[in-house]
Scaffold this motif. Sequence first.
Motif, PDB file in Angstrom:
ATOM      1  N   UNK A 392       0.804  -1.225   0.000  1.00 40.67           N
ATOM      2  CA  UNK A 392       0.000   0.000   0.000  1.00 40.67           C
ATOM      3  C   UNK A 392       0.837   1.275   0.000  1.00 40.67           C
ATOM      4  N   UNK A 393       2.151   1.156  -0.181  1.00 42.39           N
ATOM      5  CA  UNK A 393       2.972   2.374  -0.160  1.00 42.39           C
ATOM      6  C   UNK A 393       4.047   2.286  -1.240  1.00 42.39           C
ATOM      7  N   UNK A 394       4.612   3.438  -1.551  1.00 43.14           N
ATOM      8  CA  UNK A 394       5.745   3.479  -2.463  1.00 43.14           C
ATOM      9  C   UNK A 394       6.984   3.135  -1.649  1.00 43.14           C
ATOM     10  N   UNK A 395       7.723   2.133  -2.098  1.00 43.05           N
ATOM     11  CA  UNK A 395       8.840   1.659  -1.295  1.00 43.05           C
ATOM     12  C   UNK A 395       8.369   0.599  -0.316  1.00 43.05           C
ATOM     13  N   UNK A 430       3.912 -13.746  -2.773  1.00 39.61           N
ATOM     14  CA  UNK A 430       3.833 -12.977  -4.024  1.00 39.61           C
ATOM     15  C   UNK A 430       4.060 -11.493  -3.763  1.00 39.61           C
ATOM     16  N   UNK A 431       3.550 -11.009  -2.637  1.00 43.07           N
ATOM     17  CA  UNK A 431       3.786  -9.606  -2.292  1.00 43.07           C
ATOM     18  C   UNK A 431       5.273  -9.348  -2.045  1.00 43.07           C
ATOM     19  N   UNK A 432       5.931 -10.298  -1.372  1.00 38.11           N
ATOM     20  CA  UNK A 432       7.373 -10.149  -1.115  1.00 38.11           C
ATOM     21  C   UNK A 432       8.135 -10.148  -2.439  1.00 38.11           C
ATOM     22  N   UNK A 433       7.727 -11.027  -3.373  1.00 34.37           N
ATOM     23  CA  UNK A 433       8.373 -11.049  -4.692  1.00 34.37           C
ATOM     24  C   UNK A 433       8.248  -9.699  -5.389  1.00 34.37           C
ATOM     25  N   UNK A 434       7.102  -9.045  -5.228  1.00 36.87           N
ATOM     26  CA  UNK A 434       6.873  -7.752  -5.885  1.00 36.87           C
ATOM     27  C   UNK A 434       7.616  -6.613  -5.200  1.00 36.87           C
ATOM     28  N   UNK A 435       7.846  -6.743  -3.884  1.00 35.87           N
ATOM     29  CA  UNK A 435       8.389  -5.627  -3.107  1.00 35.87           C
ATOM     30  C   UNK A 435       9.901  -5.710  -2.865  1.00 35.87           C
ATOM     31  N   UNK A 436      10.465  -6.916  -2.932  1.00 33.78           N
ATOM     32  CA  UNK A 436      11.880  -7.081  -2.582  1.00 33.78           C
ATOM     33  C   UNK A 436      12.622  -7.768  -3.717  1.00 33.78           C
ATOM     34  N   UNK A 437      13.941  -7.868  -3.567  1.00 33.56           N
ATOM     35  CA  UNK A 437      14.751  -8.514  -4.600  1.00 33.56           C
ATOM     36  C   UNK A 437      15.981  -9.141  -3.963  1.00 33.56           C
ATOM     37  N   UNK A 438      16.663  -9.974  -4.749  1.00 29.35           N
ATOM     38  CA  UNK A 438      17.926 -10.548  -4.308  1.00 29.35           C
ATOM     39  C   UNK A 438      17.802 -11.496  -3.134  1.00 29.35           C
ATOM     40  N   UNK A 439      18.867 -11.503  -2.304  1.00 35.04           N
ATOM     41  CA  UNK A 439      18.918 -12.429  -1.167  1.00 35.04           C
ATOM     42  C   UNK A 439      17.796 -12.161  -0.170  1.00 35.04           C
ATOM     43  N   UNK A 440      17.447 -10.884   0.018  1.00 38.15           N
ATOM     44  CA  UNK A 440      16.383 -10.563   0.983  1.00 38.15           C
ATOM     45  C   UNK A 440      15.063 -11.156   0.532  1.00 38.15           C
ATOM     46  N   UNK A 441      14.767 -11.025  -0.759  1.00 39.88           N
ATOM     47  CA  UNK A 441      13.523 -11.592  -1.285  1.00 39.88           C
ATOM     48  C   UNK A 441      13.484 -13.109  -1.096  1.00 39.88           C
ATOM     49  N   UNK A 442      14.554 -13.805  -1.505  1.00 35.97           N
ATOM     50  CA  UNK A 442      14.559 -15.267  -1.388  1.00 35.97           C
ATOM     51  C   UNK A 442      14.551 -15.694   0.072  1.00 35.97           C
ATOM     52  N   UNK A 443      15.220 -14.919   0.927  1.00 41.21           N
ATOM     53  CA  UNK A 443      15.231 -15.238   2.354  1.00 41.21           C
ATOM     54  C   UNK A 443      13.872 -15.083   2.994  1.00 41.21           C
ATOM     55  N   UNK A 444      13.200 -13.969   2.733  1.00 44.75           N
ATOM     56  CA  UNK A 444      11.871 -13.727   3.298  1.00 44.75           C
ATOM     57  C   UNK A 444      10.862 -14.761   2.797  1.00 44.75           C
ATOM     58  N   UNK A 445      10.920 -15.064   1.499  1.00 47.84           N
ATOM     59  CA  UNK A 445       9.996 -16.051   0.933  1.00 47.84           C
ATOM     60  C   UNK A 445      10.227 -17.417   1.577  1.00 47.84           C
ATOM     61  N   UNK A 446      11.512 -17.776   1.775  1.00 47.86           N
ATOM     62  CA  UNK A 446      11.819 -19.070   2.392  1.00 47.86           C
ATOM     63  C   UNK A 446      11.290 -19.135   3.819  1.00 47.86           C
TER      64      UNK A 446
END
Length: 527
Positions: A392-395, A430-446
């Motif tokens: 719901x926010x930019x960033x 899916x929200x994490x995939x849209x909002x984050x990238x790299x190691x942080x994204x894969x870590x949060x999703x895991x």
Amino acid sequence: MSYPGYPPQAGGYPPQAGGYPPQAGGYPPQAGGYPPQAGGYPPQAGGYPPQAGGYPPQAGGYPPQAGGYPPQAGGYPSQAGGYPPQAGGYPPQPGAGGYPAMPPAGSWGGGAGFPTIGVDNLSNPGFNAGNLPAMPGGQMPQTQGPGMGYPGQPMPGYPQAPSPNPSMPGYGGGPAPNQPMPGYPQAPSPNPSMPGYGGGAIPVAPAINRGFRGSIKDYPGADPLRDVEVLRKAMKGFGTDEQAIIDLLGSRSNRQRVPMLMAFKTSYGKDLVKDLKSELSGNFEKLVLAMLKTPAQLDAYELKEAIKGAGTDEACLIEILSSRSNAEIKEINQIYKTENKKSLEDAISGDTSGHFRRLLISLAQGNRDERETVDISVAKQDAQALYAAGESKVGTDESKFNAILCSRSKAHLRAVFHEYQQMCGRDLEKSIDREMSGDLESGMVAVVKCIKNTPAYFAERLYKSMKGAGTKDKTLIRIMVTRSEVDMLDIRQEYAKNYGKSLYTDISGDTSGDYKKLLLKLCGGSD
């Protein structure tokens, strides 16, 4: 009989001038004693003491009670219909509707004042159950009706149950109903690191006990001294009897395998690990040595291997730290520091950066809430907070994701994931995939996947370790060893459901030789 902390009793309580001492800011004067309370105490069969119709709302105080409090010789001064006036305390009560006049002294049959009731044998010394006759030997009868909770049983308003009086906070039983308090469901939690559990807590139905879900069990009558004879014979002389090693290690639980190290040294004065290294090789050697470590030793070793060298195995770090209990993580930390002369946190800090480093360090604390109760209103607040921090926010406010995913209990987070899906129509992954990238994204999703469905998470990890041209043997060995006595049967079910073939079949097709044989022992069978 005197009781520790109380004055001697000569036929009753000693005289007290004016009752309780004056208290500044006491209760304000109230006309007619206690104010009426809507709903009051509900009627209780055999309540305490017996009253007609329980405690109904009354104007003017409590009703007369048959067989009320006994006379007190030398106790409180004579009262006409109530307690004497107290300075700053409760106001005088009129005779009508107040406490009944006391029966004459001695009417108990046991002498003036309170009878001897054997306070040493009561769970609540000093309580007198009304107009019961004196008992031989001074003992009070143990008869009680439903709901009396006396002696030694829970009573309404005491710590074992919520307070029946809605005008006061429920001491020992939770917050006063319908009154917002900080950190409870009616208001956001003031501490983002902990869910605000409160009076609305709903106990989660306990997980169905499906019995032991591992594939390796204790072998009946196993003896480490006899087992190491088998190992010694398998390695002695020219060549190695790998099948004997497979049959032995593949049928012993971890707590039966680890003592073999000491038993081998006791029997032969040699190091079992060194002997095995000299006789075995390749992935079969790695698998055998992994099986001779305790779970915490293996995890600490795997974390070190994931961090050292040029590249970092971020997926291994997340896999271990997100799937272990607090106690397991604390033991891993101790072993890591002992064996590597530096803390796991320092090792993570030196090898990672940014929000991914923060995620790993938070998980490495081993301080996740592990309560099994879930407050749905707090789960909704957390779902809204995650939505506000991302979609719901930019960033993206990564710190909010970190605080919720690393500190809340797994039962609570599963409710949060459900509420998030209901609220915005999208999985949190899916929200994490849209909002984050790299190691942080894969870590949060895991982390989300592991908490949502741990066996399915490990099934996916195993599938990816064997998918494609090469096999990620380190991942395959680690998961097969660490989950073989935890949830391997559930992992096999998820694997077959999600990928259309059994784990046993894929291991058979992707590995070979003695390595394959021992892996299949850990797998336990085909589905």
